[in-house]
Motif scaffolding. Structure first.
Motif, short mmCIF file in Angstrom:
data_model
loop_
_atom_site.label_atom_id
_atom_site.label_comp_id
_atom_site.label_asym_id
_atom_site.label_seq_id
_atom_site.Cartn_x
_atom_site.Cartn_y
_atom_site.Cartn_z
N ALA A 219 0.82 -1.20 0.00
CA ALA A 219 0.00 0.00 0.00
C ALA A 219 0.86 1.26 0.00
O ALA A 219 0.56 2.24 -0.69
N ASP A 220 1.94 1.24 0.76
CA ASP A 220 2.82 2.40 0.82
C ASP A 220 3.48 2.66 -0.52
O ASP A 220 3.68 3.82 -0.93
N GLU A 221 3.85 1.59 -1.23
CA GLU A 221 4.48 1.76 -2.54
C GLU A 221 3.49 2.35 -3.54
O GLU A 221 3.84 3.23 -4.34
N VAL A 222 2.25 1.87 -3.52
CA VAL A 222 1.24 2.42 -4.41
C VAL A 222 1.02 3.89 -4.10
O VAL A 222 0.93 4.73 -5.01
N ALA A 378 10.90 -13.34 0.79
CA ALA A 378 11.95 -12.79 -0.07
C ALA A 378 11.40 -11.53 -0.72
O ALA A 378 10.23 -11.47 -1.10
N LYS A 379 12.25 -10.52 -0.84
CA LYS A 379 11.80 -9.24 -1.38
C LYS A 379 12.92 -8.64 -2.23
O LYS A 379 14.11 -8.72 -1.85
N LEU A 380 12.55 -8.06 -3.37
CA LEU A 380 13.54 -7.52 -4.29
C LEU A 380 13.02 -6.22 -4.90
O LEU A 380 11.93 -6.20 -5.48
N PRO A 381 13.77 -5.12 -4.78
CA PRO A 381 13.38 -3.88 -5.47
C PRO A 381 13.38 -4.08 -6.98
O PRO A 381 14.25 -4.76 -7.52
N MET A 382 12.42 -3.48 -7.66
CA MET A 382 12.36 -3.64 -9.12
C MET A 382 13.59 -3.06 -9.80
O MET A 382 13.94 -3.48 -10.91
N ALA A 383 14.26 -2.12 -9.18
CA ALA A 383 15.47 -1.55 -9.77
C ALA A 383 16.56 -2.60 -9.95
O ALA A 383 17.49 -2.41 -10.75
N PHE A 384 16.47 -3.73 -9.21
CA PHE A 384 17.44 -4.80 -9.35
C PHE A 384 17.12 -5.72 -10.53
O PHE A 384 17.92 -6.60 -10.85
N GLY A 396 8.86 0.22 -7.45
CA GLY A 396 8.17 -0.97 -7.02
C GLY A 396 9.11 -2.06 -6.52
O GLY A 396 10.32 -1.88 -6.38
N PHE A 397 8.52 -3.21 -6.25
CA PHE A 397 9.25 -4.37 -5.75
C PHE A 397 8.45 -5.62 -5.99
O PHE A 397 7.25 -5.56 -6.31
N MET A 398 9.09 -6.77 -5.85
CA MET A 398 8.38 -8.04 -5.84
C MET A 398 8.73 -8.77 -4.55
O MET A 398 9.83 -8.60 -4.01
N LYS A 399 7.77 -9.54 -4.05
CA LYS A 399 8.05 -10.33 -2.85
C LYS A 399 7.29 -11.64 -2.92
O LYS A 399 6.23 -11.73 -3.56
N VAL A 415 4.61 -4.93 -7.28
CA VAL A 415 4.30 -3.62 -7.81
C VAL A 415 5.43 -3.30 -8.77
O VAL A 415 6.58 -3.09 -8.34
N GLY A 416 5.15 -3.31 -10.05
CA GLY A 416 6.19 -3.08 -11.03
C GLY A 416 5.70 -3.33 -12.43
O GLY A 416 4.59 -3.86 -12.63
N PRO A 417 6.48 -2.96 -13.43
CA PRO A 417 6.06 -3.16 -14.82
C PRO A 417 5.75 -4.63 -15.11
O PRO A 417 6.48 -5.52 -14.69
N GLU A 418 4.65 -4.85 -15.82
CA GLU A 418 4.23 -6.20 -16.23
C GLU A 418 3.99 -7.12 -15.03
O GLU A 418 4.18 -8.34 -15.11
N ALA A 419 3.51 -6.54 -13.93
CA ALA A 419 3.30 -7.33 -12.72
C ALA A 419 2.35 -8.50 -12.95
O ALA A 419 2.56 -9.59 -12.42
N GLY A 420 1.30 -8.28 -13.73
CA GLY A 420 0.35 -9.36 -13.97
C GLY A 420 0.97 -10.53 -14.71
O GLY A 420 0.62 -11.69 -14.45
#
Length: 468
Positions: A219-222, A378-384, A396-399, A415-420
């Motif tokens: 929610a905070d990222e959105v 596990a959590k990874l920033p989308m910038a990675f 964004g990020f994925m977890k 939360v990130g490009p092409e998340a779906g």
């Protein structure tokens, strides 16, 4: 009452599940009719899912045009033509309606345009849109009437003639300042789109954060994404009254921890939930029971309290997604064929089409904690994920949640490009019962968004006593 026309199957409502069931039954040789009051194909292709994503993409193009210089393209001043935005959406809808009509004709199912109401068990009287009426009875009846936007009982709100998602998609002018009541999926998608078109936008949310069903970090990222684009956000807000008229001038009196104030705008959009379209359908006459919220009571086979009557989609309390309504069709289709399929334990994915979008499937952290399920995370920033660097879209990020005592995937959020699309990869692994290590060790094409699953899962802590 006239003697009813007899059908093998009657379907009230032509939404996703209902239309596919109609086409299937008619192709199987059963005399089938669908009663639809207005929207051929239901809300998804006409007023909800696809039209909103159409206009969201128009807003994306406007945003890209404004930022073209950072990609090496020089443009002149950017202006949005809402008449053309609306026409593009209308053209798409018209094409989809034509496609539906072709499919009805090819299947042999009869499409009856009118308002249907039960006048006896498994018997409907239909007031036809072009005049007259028909009385129709079915050996089997399927109810697929959907839902409509809720308008809260806030003083002055109804008199302000607020927009819902339906009217917002028909605007031919750009609101000077759009006030959005509700911080859920619909409200957030429209808020960002209209901000990108050029409106000032303020979101007013009763709860303590946007996207209240999500974990706080999601929610905070959105919120951060929307705030960075200039959307004003007011949370923990109690709306006392609304004054004025949407489209002219409107004011919303809200109380927060900072006190009471009036937020003024030109238009107001209500996105606070949906109500089933069950009132006035004569369901009591049909012997179909409702719950306290007006949804049709069904069992896990989608059977109602009335013999040979089923309910499909949102009106049956199913999760409010088109893809779930389609699965409801498959549940009913297979059970009619003698199989044993149910809605129990479905793995339901969903996406919010902000930019970047949110995709989630399985358990969130909060849900796992409420159920007492221990997990690793596990959590990874989308910038990675290097693909994001090529697009300049690194927010964004994925977890992923992994069971503490096994390598089973419990849930995924991104939360990130092409998340779906990335979410669908994880969902497939979950459906197949694959351990997270299968994704961790897979060779995934470079550079893609899904490639991020490798580094994400390489950070999962080993189970106690287990080597990596």
């Amino acid at each position: 009452m006239a003697d009813p026309e007899r059908f093998d199957a009657l379907i009230l409502g032509s939404g996703e599940g209902g239309k596919y069931l109609a086409w299937h039954l008619a192709r199987s040789g059963r005399r089938t009719a669908v009663i639809e009051r207005r929207l051929v194909g239901g809300a998804c292709p006409n007023t909800n899912c696809l039209p909103s994503k159409n206009e969201i993409w128009s807003a994306k193009v406007a945003d890209l045009a404004r930022h073209a210089r950072q990609f090496g393209t020089t443009t002149g001043p950017v202006a949005v033509d809402m008449v053309q935005v609306r026409q593009r959406k209308r053209d798409m809808v018209a094409g989809l309606v034509d496609l539906h009509l072709q499919l009805y004709k090819a299947s042999g199912a009869e499409l009856v345009m009118g308002q249907g109401c039960f006048v006896a068990p498994k018997t409907l009287e239909v007031r036809l849109n072009d005049g007259g009426s028909r009385v129709m009875a079915g050996d089997q009846v399927f109810i697929n009437v959907g839902t409509h936007p809720a308008i809260p009982g806030i003083p002055g709100l109804e008199a302000a003639l607020p927009l819902t998602n339906i009217e917002a998609l028909e605007l031919d002018e750009l609101p000077d300042h759009l006030l959005v009541l509700g911080g859920g999926y619909v409200g957030l998608e429209f808020a960002q789109a209209y901000r990108r078109f050029g409106s000032r936008v303020t979101i007013i949310e009763h709860g303590p954060r946007l996207a209240g069903r999500e974990d706080p970090d999601v929610a905070d990222e959105v919120r951060r994404v929307l705030s960075d684009e200039g959307v004003d956000i007011v949370v923990s807000a109690t709306v006392h009254r609304v004054q004025g008229r949407s489209g002219q001038a409107v004011g919303v009196v809200v109380e927060t921890s900072q006190g009471t104030r009036t937020i003024e705008g030109s238009h107001i959009l209500v996105a606070t939930g949906r109500i089933p379209n069950t009132a006035g359908a004569g369901l009591d006459v049909a012997g179909v029971a409702l719950n306290d919220h007006g949804f049709i009571q069904v069992n896990e086979r989608l059977e109602t309290s009335a013999p040979d009557v089923w309910a499909i989609g949102e009106c049956a309390g199913s999760p409010q997604f088109t893809h779930v309504s389609f699965d409801d069709f498959r549940v009913i289709r297979d059970n009619l064929a003698g199989m044993n399929r149910s809605t129990r334990d479905r793995l339901v994915p969903y996406c919010m089409f902000t930019d970047p979008p949110l995709g989630r499937v399985g358990l969130s952290e909060a849900e796992a904690q409420r159920q007492g399920i221990a997990f690793r995370i596990a959590k990874l920033p989308m910038a990675f994920v290097l693909r994001t660097r090529t697009l300049d879209e690194t927010k964004g990020f994925m977890k992923m949640l992994i069971a503490a005592d096994s390598d089973r995937i419990l849930g995924f959020a991104m939360v990130g490009p092409e998340a779906g699309e990335v979410m669908a990869v994880v969902q497939t692994a979950m459906l197949a019962g694959l351990p997270f290590t299968a994704l961790r060790d897979a060779i995934i094409a470079h550079p893609t968004m899904a490639e991020g699953l490798g580094p994400l899962l390489s950070s999962v802590a080993p189970r106690p006593g287990n080597a990596r």
